[in-house]
Scaffold this motif. Structure first.
Motif, PDB file in Angstrom:
ATOM      1  N   SER A 216       0.836  -1.207   0.000  1.00  0.00           N
ATOM      2  CA  SER A 216       0.000   0.000   0.000  1.00  0.00           C
ATOM      3  C   SER A 216       0.870   1.256   0.000  1.00  0.00           C
ATOM      4  O   SER A 216       0.547   2.252  -0.636  1.00  0.00           O
ATOM      5  N   ILE A 279      -6.874   2.448   1.855  1.00  0.00           N
ATOM      6  CA  ILE A 279      -7.548   2.290   3.153  1.00  0.00           C
ATOM      7  C   ILE A 279      -7.936   0.830   3.365  1.00  0.00           C
ATOM      8  O   ILE A 279      -7.702   0.261   4.441  1.00  0.00           O
ATOM      9  N   ASN A 282      -4.888  -1.285   4.089  1.00  0.00           N
ATOM     10  CA  ASN A 282      -4.384  -0.980   5.424  1.00  0.00           C
ATOM     11  C   ASN A 282      -5.244  -1.586   6.511  1.00  0.00           C
ATOM     12  O   ASN A 282      -4.731  -2.120   7.486  1.00  0.00           O
ATOM     13  N   VAL A 283      -6.556  -1.485   6.337  1.00  0.00           N
ATOM     14  CA  VAL A 283      -7.457  -2.036   7.351  1.00  0.00           C
ATOM     15  C   VAL A 283      -7.243  -3.545   7.474  1.00  0.00           C
ATOM     16  O   VAL A 283      -7.092  -4.071   8.576  1.00  0.00           O
ATOM     17  N   ARG A 286      -3.588  -4.241   8.981  1.00  0.00           N
ATOM     18  CA  ARG A 286      -3.502  -3.770  10.366  1.00  0.00           C
ATOM     19  C   ARG A 286      -4.323  -4.677  11.268  1.00  0.00           C
ATOM     20  O   ARG A 286      -3.957  -4.949  12.401  1.00  0.00           O
ATOM     21  N   TYR A 287      -5.459  -5.151  10.739  1.00  0.00           N
ATOM     22  CA  TYR A 287      -6.305  -6.035  11.526  1.00  0.00           C
ATOM     23  C   TYR A 287      -5.595  -7.359  11.792  1.00  0.00           C
ATOM     24  O   TYR A 287      -5.636  -7.884  12.906  1.00  0.00           O
ATOM     25  N   TYR A 290      -3.097  -6.732  14.445  1.00  0.00           N
ATOM     26  CA  TYR A 290      -3.773  -6.559  15.715  1.00  0.00           C
ATOM     27  C   TYR A 290      -4.196  -7.905  16.290  1.00  0.00           C
ATOM     28  O   TYR A 290      -4.006  -8.197  17.468  1.00  0.00           O
TER      29      TYR A 290
ATOM     30  N   PHE B 108      -5.885   2.064  16.037  1.00  0.00           N
ATOM     31  CA  PHE B 108      -6.047   1.347  14.770  1.00  0.00           C
ATOM     32  C   PHE B 108      -6.345   2.338  13.639  1.00  0.00           C
ATOM     33  O   PHE B 108      -5.728   2.326  12.582  1.00  0.00           O
ATOM     34  N   ASP B 111      -3.343   4.428  12.762  1.00  0.00           N
ATOM     35  CA  ASP B 111      -2.368   3.639  12.013  1.00  0.00           C
ATOM     36  C   ASP B 111      -2.773   3.518  10.552  1.00  0.00           C
ATOM     37  O   ASP B 111      -1.936   3.581   9.655  1.00  0.00           O
ATOM     38  N   VAL B 112      -4.072   3.322  10.336  1.00  0.00           N
ATOM     39  CA  VAL B 112      -4.566   3.235   8.961  1.00  0.00           C
ATOM     40  C   VAL B 112      -4.331   4.559   8.235  1.00  0.00           C
ATOM     41  O   VAL B 112      -3.879   4.589   7.094  1.00  0.00           O
ATOM     42  N   GLY B 115      -1.104   5.341   6.451  1.00  0.00           N
ATOM     43  CA  GLY B 115      -0.862   4.791   5.124  1.00  0.00           C
ATOM     44  C   GLY B 115      -1.380   5.635   3.976  1.00  0.00           C
ATOM     45  O   GLY B 115      -1.043   5.398   2.828  1.00  0.00           O
ATOM     46  N   VAL B 116      -2.218   6.636   4.259  1.00  0.00           N
ATOM     47  CA  VAL B 116      -2.792   7.428   3.167  1.00  0.00           C
ATOM     48  C   VAL B 116      -1.686   8.216   2.461  1.00  0.00           C
ATOM     49  O   VAL B 116      -0.937   8.934   3.112  1.00  0.00           O
TER      50      VAL B 116
END
Lengths: 295, 278
Positions: A216, A279, A282-283, A286-287, A290, B108, B111-112, B115-116
């Motif tokens: 990303s 997005i 990343n979600v 990242r999940y 986590y 969370f 953190d996301v 990345g933008v």
């Protein structure tokens, strides 16, 4: 006295809450703003046509994003093919084989690589990578190329993602409990077997996430790739062809877009596309990180 | 069997060392290339003068406009981001400390956001600017860059504040202080060295980014005198001058690249030196 302290406290709490709310709302505002601006285009063109058509003639009101999407994905995937094995083995070396001082020495090296601005990477790419691809690699593979190519973009991008991915991988290997490795070693496995069968498996979700976030990161990179990729609107047939990435499109055309109707809307749609894809990626990753930290 | 195991071990040990060495080599190569190309063109004139007439045809002048512009932009954006980040980071670690689930959600989310890509901020900033009817300006660039570096700064500060033991907070309440006083007098002071790193990190991001200022800050040959004037920045100075066909102008781009790299080098080394020892 007490009253004024209370008053300050209450004002300051509200201010803090306001700042937090503002920060959380900002990305929603960005998303909403981009959707709002790309509405004119979306209402006059079909989404499938925008995404999968390769006809890009803004003056004829034709906006096919396919060449940009293909180039972006090519460059990014190629960059990761170069940088992922490099980062994985380097992080294994640094955490498992290397002496402590060497890891200490590498940390500032990674920091500096991460800090170098993308335009400087672009300059380096122009000076070193473009001639290298054009004069050495392309003739070697009997391809015809000026050097401004997908491959040049991918190499520059690979170098740029190294510090990002490497840092995350170092963290992944640091979090694996030492006892796990000791148990494996005491059963007679060699160091490499321990890494291969224990560490890589234990860290698999972290490693995957590092690669995903690297993807990303690379997808959104603008200036450095723009400088070395040649900026020709076409669906590339080989890695020695020029291309045009999605961020590059936005960056290069913003100044003149006002003169052509719905061009502005199209570029905003490009930004929205980029925003949405990044997005989502990343979600997801990242999940995964986590979740793996909870176990 | 044993033979194969032994050599597999040796092979991968060697290969992983080789890959690590490649990374170090690439960094050295980048810095050496930039220095070799740029240092010969560095001169006092370049860093101390604005572009003069005919500058873009290779005549007299320097890139003071870009150096000053970049510093104005990055310093103001960092200050603005700090003013927003500090309350947020403190709020998260003092008021929300009891709501761990919510806290995890916010982290969370931030953190996301990290990345933008900056081009999205740039495009959004430009749209907003057009919508509000303003021109490209230093102020618009500052706001855009601040928006970009705020999530980074909050998370970096948050990481520092997270390590402060809860006992300190309880002791402060026991002595009768309000939450605000605990936040700004205890937590802030305790985390100050760590904050310095966070600020330098964000500053480095701000000064080196080109895509976010491309449409928002504009470009000019003068050092800006107010927030409503457009400003030149170092990354864009490099980018624009490099696309010139004239060699003298290109050489100045290389010189500007050396200056930018030097600034970032100093920033990242001082950030590492300021980092509190664990």
């Amino acid at each position: 006295m007490i009253l004024s302290r209370r008053l300050i406290d209450s004002i300051s709490s509200k201010w803090m809450l306001a700042c937090l709310t503002f920060c959380l709302l900002l990305p929603l505002a960005i998303g909403a703003g981009l959707v709002f601006k790309s509405m004119p285009l979306l209402s006059s063109h079909k989404l499938s046509e925008l995404l999968f058509s390769s006809e890009w003639y803004p003056s004829d009101n034709q906006f096919g994003f396919w060449p940009f999407i293909v180039t972006s994905v090519w460059v990014t995937v190629l960059a990761l093919i170069i940088s992922c094995p490099l980062c994985l083995l380097a992080s294994i070396y640094l955490t498992q084989f290397a002496p402590k001082w060497f890891l200490k020495f590498m940390r500032p090296v990674i920091d500096i690589l991460a800090g170098i601005p993308s335009v400087v990477y672009g300059v380096w790419g122009l000076l070193i990578i473009v001639p290298f691809v054009g004069d050495k690699l392309a003739p070697f593979f009997h391809a015809d190329s000026l050097g401004y190519s997908i491959l040049a973009g991918a190499i520059v991008l690979a170098v740029m993602t190294i510090p990002y991915i490497l840092n995350m991988l170092l963290e992944v290997f640091r979090q694996i409990p030492v006892e796990l490795g000791e148990a494996s070693l005491s059963l007679g496995a060699t160091k490499w077997e321990t890494i291969k069968h224990i560490f890589l498996r234990k860290g698999s979700s972290g490693i995957l996430s590092a690669f995903g976030l690297g993807f990303s990161k690379a997808l959104g990179e603008t200036i450095a790739v723009l400088m070395v990729i040649g900026n020709v609107i076409q669906i590339p047939q080989s890695v020695f062809d020029s291309g045009y990435t999605l961020p590059g499109l936005i960056a290069n055309n913003y100044g003149e877009m006002m003169s052509i109707p719905s061009y502005d809307s199209a570029l905003m749609f490009g930004a929205l596309l980029l925003f949405a894809i990044i997005i989502v990626i990343n979600v997801i990753f990242r999940y995964i990180i986590y979740k793996s930290e909870l176990v | 069997m044993t033979f194969r195991r032994k050599y597999e071990e040796k092979f991968f040990r060697g290969l992983s060392f080789l890959f690590t060495a490649i990374i170090v080599f690439v960094l050295v190569q980048i810095i050496w290339t930039i220095a070799k190309k740029g240092v010969p063109s560095l001169s006092w004139q370049i860093v101390s003068q604005e572009p003069k007439g005919g500058y873009y045809f290779g005549k007299e002048g320097g890139i003071l406009n870009a150096i000053a512009g970049s510093f104005y932009l990055a310093v103001s954006a960092t200050v603005l981001a700090f003013v927003i980040s500090l309350p947020v980071a403190l709020f998260m670690n003092i008021y929300l400390i009891k709501y761990q689930r919510l806290l995890i959600g916010i982290r969370f989310f931030l953190d996301v956001l990290w990345g933008v890509p900056s081009i999205v901020y740039g495009a959004f900033g430009f749209t907003l600017l057009m919508y509000l009817g303003y021109r490209n300006s230093l102020g618009a660039g500052v706001v855009t860059v601040a928006a970009m570096i705020t999530p980074i700064m909050i998370r970096a500060m948050d990481e520092v504040l997270k390590t402060i033991p809860i006992g300190l907070q309880e002791a402060s309440y026991a002595l009768g202080s309000t939450k605000t006083e605990t936040a700004y007098k205890i937590f802030f002071r305790e985390a100050l060295p760590g904050f310095a790193t966070a600020i330098l990190l964000a500053f480095g991001r701000g000064i080196g980014d080109a895509a976010s200022v491309l449409f928002t800050a504009g470009y000019t040959d003068y050092v800006p005198r107010s927030f409503s004037e457009p400003t030149a920045t170092l990354p864009l100075a490099i980018f624009f001058q490099l696309s010139s066909p004239i060699e003298e102008v290109q050489n100045r781009a290389y010189a500007a690249a050396v200056i930018l790299t030097l600034i970032v080098l100093v920033l990242s080394i001082s950030a590492r030196m300021l980092k509190p020892k664990k």
